[in-house]
Design an enzyme around this catalytic site. Structure first.
Site, mmCIF file in Angstrom:
data_model
loop_
_atom_site.group_PDB
_atom_site.id
_atom_site.type_symbol
_atom_site.label_atom_id
_atom_site.label_comp_id
_atom_site.label_asym_id
_atom_site.label_seq_id
_atom_site.Cartn_x
_atom_site.Cartn_y
_atom_site.Cartn_z
ATOM 1 N N ASP A 51 21.373 71.867 -10.102
ATOM 2 C CA ASP A 51 21.665 70.677 -7.982
ATOM 3 C C ASP A 51 22.711 69.996 -8.957
ATOM 4 O OD1 ASP A 51 20.151 72.346 -7.552
ATOM 5 O OD2 ASP A 51 18.329 71.061 -7.215
ATOM 6 N N LYS A 73 25.310 70.533 -3.705
ATOM 7 C CA LYS A 73 26.814 70.402 -2.589
ATOM 8 C C LYS A 73 27.750 69.796 -3.326
ATOM 9 C CE LYS A 73 25.714 67.780 1.153
ATOM 10 N NZ LYS A 73 25.503 67.497 2.176
ATOM 11 N N MET A 187 14.073 61.248 0.714
ATOM 12 C CA MET A 187 15.089 62.334 1.403
ATOM 13 C C MET A 187 16.011 61.396 3.280
ATOM 14 S SD MET A 187 15.128 66.193 0.955
ATOM 15 C CE MET A 187 12.880 65.969 0.684
HETATM 16 N N1 SAH Z 1 12.424 66.429 -6.616
HETATM 17 C C1 SAH Z 1 13.128 65.733 -6.887
HETATM 18 C C2 SAH Z 1 12.920 64.564 -5.493
HETATM 19 C C3 SAH Z 1 14.121 66.314 -4.934
HETATM 20 S S1 SAH Z 1 14.379 65.545 -2.718
HETATM 21 C C4 SAH Z 1 12.276 64.160 -7.398
HETATM 22 O O1 SAH Z 1 11.124 64.480 -7.941
HETATM 23 O O2 SAH Z 1 12.597 63.259 -8.182
HETATM 24 C C5 SAH Z 1 15.906 64.598 -2.702
HETATM 25 C C6 SAH Z 1 15.745 63.310 -2.930
HETATM 26 O O3 SAH Z 1 15.200 62.527 -3.858
HETATM 27 C C7 SAH Z 1 16.782 62.386 -2.690
HETATM 28 O O4 SAH Z 1 17.233 62.589 -1.089
HETATM 29 C C8 SAH Z 1 16.259 60.538 -2.487
HETATM 30 O O5 SAH Z 1 15.754 60.565 -1.747
HETATM 31 C C9 SAH Z 1 15.368 61.155 -3.642
HETATM 32 N N2 SAH Z 1 16.208 60.770 -5.190
HETATM 33 C C10 SAH Z 1 16.134 61.564 -6.391
HETATM 34 N N3 SAH Z 1 17.249 61.309 -7.369
HETATM 35 C C11 SAH Z 1 17.166 59.623 -6.727
HETATM 36 C C12 SAH Z 1 17.479 59.226 -7.742
HETATM 37 N N4 SAH Z 1 18.398 58.827 -9.284
HETATM 38 N N5 SAH Z 1 17.873 57.655 -6.955
HETATM 39 C C13 SAH Z 1 17.110 57.715 -5.625
HETATM 40 N N6 SAH Z 1 16.765 58.469 -5.139
HETATM 41 C C14 SAH Z 1 17.004 59.786 -5.599
#
Ligand code: SAH
Length: 520
Positions: A51, A73, A187
């Site tokens: 991803d 993306k 998100m």
């Molecule tokens: N499975 C992932 C979440 C996926 S949804 C997890 O457990 O972290 C994707 C969302 O995760 C993004 O839109 C954002 O809100 C958050 N996210 C993921 N990585 C991030 C980062 N390094 N800093 C801030 N937000 C993050």
């Protein structure tokens, strides 16, 4: 279907075809937060489906030769639709491959991990799950926000800002406000004004601390701490973009006191370390221990010269030499590999003395069970050449015949040999490997987000340039070890800083000084 039969089928599939899928959480971005299990799984993968949220540091851990399928993306292109990702996993597994599905954070926290397993289950494809550190908890932690604190809350809620159909979340704000506790929205960047309004309308107090945390755990992470009323305005002013998480709750106010990540000696700096592939980088670990985000950017690789009769002949008459000098761990490896092929081991080297250019090479020699006799204080070809010249001259005066074997790269620098030529000392310069510029795999490359590039040899500069033919080199901040490396970087008009001494410690000093300079 009977679950037991299903499992048995899966195990049979695994035995027969070997195809299997590992659903692996990559963590929030910082490679140090990737799990040991995840790393072990990556190392045996045939194909990695990844991803866009997977950090560059984690991508850098994927061994070369592994097939890569990006499904996130990438600037302007739409992400691969979920059904297609599911199909890709199935197709690759059916080919008998070991498939790693690498996902940001934890695969089961808003990661659609469950959906990806459904099709695999239908086809009895065996799988394993490797949980990851979720951004929901680690990103606040890297911003000094403990998601729970006994004085403030007794629950923690992780909520999506988006629903399946990409509409704004259908969140029951009233229920949330009633339960209280820390709320974490993933998100939610574009839906943030709605989220704040929803909570206010449901009766949450206007000045409830709230924060938005962007690109957490990376060098350039940013946070805006505000309150529920002002967060949308403050975040907009700061230009906060996705990926970011929203935290609502009393704990947000602790960031002021507990922030730490950016305060580390090299916090806030993203440094690309160019180095030969498949070599552990001491510099990289020193930099990341000081808080820098390190991107490993292999720009060259080494390849043993095949059918090297000169090497074989010299090994056969190795006792004609008194000294063997190595200038890289790659040289040590090729030398010993050839010895092995000739059924020789360290017993055949008894009585010989060994010289090395620096600590990395010394380690490689010592791992073969040999103690190094000579290593200059300064890491440079010239220093090694000078040290050898002095030593061999002394032996000559003592009436011994100096004899040195120098197994090294075909395009070895004259810096090593010049001092010996000047001292009139004879030696055998023996090419045993080639240095090859690497091609970019398109996954980990230099971009504007990199603050500095560390170059440890002129060949890494040349490799970097070949790998990035179209970038503006005048923007590249090159921190170089030694004059020769710097001269090469300067020839491409990079901005250069030269380490005072040609040691890794001195390189690190350069970065520390640059960081100080940024603060003042
Ligand atoms: N499975 C992932 C979440 C996926 S949804 C997890 O457990 O972290 C994707 C969302 O995760 C993004 O839109 C954002 O809100 C958050 N996210 C993921 N990585 C991030 C980062 N390094 N800093 C801030 N937000 C993050």
């Amino acid at each position: 279907m009977d679950k037991k039969i299903n499992r048995q089928n899966a195990m049979d599939n695994e035995r027969i075809a070997g195809g299997k899928v590992w659903l692996v959480g990559a963590g929030p971005s910082d490679a140090g937060l990737f799990t040991l299990r995840g790393k072990a799984v990556l190392e045996q993968a045939d194909v990695v489906v990844y991803d866009k949220l997977v950090g560059q540091g984690v991508l850098g851990l994927i061994p070369s030769g592994v097939e890569l399928i990006p499904v996130g993306k990438v600037s302007g292109y739409h992400p691969t639709p979920q059904y297609r990702i599911n199909e890709i996993l199935l197709e690759e597994a059916l080919k008998g491959k070991k498939v790693v599905r690498l996902k940001g954070g934890d695969p089961f926290v808003f990661g659609r991990g469950g959906e990806e397993l459904e099709l695999l289950c239908e086809h009895d494809i065996p799988f394993e799950i490797v949980p990851g550190i979720t951004s929901a908890i680690s990103v606040p932690a890297y911003n000094g926000i403990p998601v729970t604190h006994r004085d403030f809350c007794s629950s923690l809620h992780i909520i999506t800002g988006h629903t399946k159909k990409l509409e704004e979340a259908e969140v029951d704000y009233e229920a949330l406000v009633k339960v209280g506790g820390t709320m974490i929205f993933l998100m939610g960047v574009s839906a943030m004004p709605k989220i704040c309004k929803g909570l206010l309308d449901a009766g949450m107090r206007k000045n409830m601390p709230a924060a938005i945390l962007e690109r957490g755990t990376t060098a350039h992470q940013r946070r805006v701490v505000s309150d529920l009323t002002n967060l949308p305005k403050d975040a907009e002013k700061a230009g906060i973009q996705t990926p970011a998480i929203i935290v609502v709750g009393e704990v947000c106010s602790l960031a002021d006191q507990f922030h730490w990540a950016e305060d580390r000696p090299l916090g806030g700096l993203k440094i690309a370390v160019t180095r030969p592939k498949d070599r552990n980088s001491t510099l990289a670990s020193m930099l990341s221990n000081l808080g820098a985000e390190v991107v490993l950017l292999p720009t060259i690789e080494t390849e043993a010269i095949l059918e090297n009769t000169a090497l074989r002949e010299n090994l056969e008459k190795i006792h004609q030499y008194k000294w063997v000098a190595f200038t890289s761990p790659a040289g040590v490896k090729v030398f010993y590999d050839e010895m092995r092929k000739m059924h020789m081991d360290i017993r055949s080297l008894s009585g010989l003395k060994f010289a090395v250019i620096g600590a990395g090479t010394r380690k490689a020699v010592e791992e073969k069970g040999i103690i190094v006799d000579l290593m200059p204080d300064v890491y440079s070809g010239e220093a090694l050449g000078q040290a050898l010249a002095i030593q061999l001259k002394k032996e000559e005066k003592e009436g011994k015949k100096p004899s040195l074997l120098l197994p090294r790269a075909r395009i070895g620098t004259e810096e090593v040999t010049r001092p010996m030529d000047e001292a009139g000392i004879s030696y055998t310069d023996l090419p045993i490997y080639e240095t090859i510029d690497m091609e970019s795999n398109g996954m980990v490359t230099y971009d504007d987000s990199v603050d500095y590039v560390a170059f440890t040899s002129a060949s890494t500069v040349r490799g970097f340039v070949k790998m990035h033919p179209d970038i503006d080199y005048t923007k590249v901040e090159a921190v170089c070890i030694g004059e020769q490396t710097a001269a090469q970087a300067e020839s491409f008009n990079m901005k250069i800083t030269i380490a005072e001494k040609a040691t890794m410690e001195s390189m690190v000093e350069c970065f520390l000084r640059r960081k100080e300079g940024m603060k003042s």
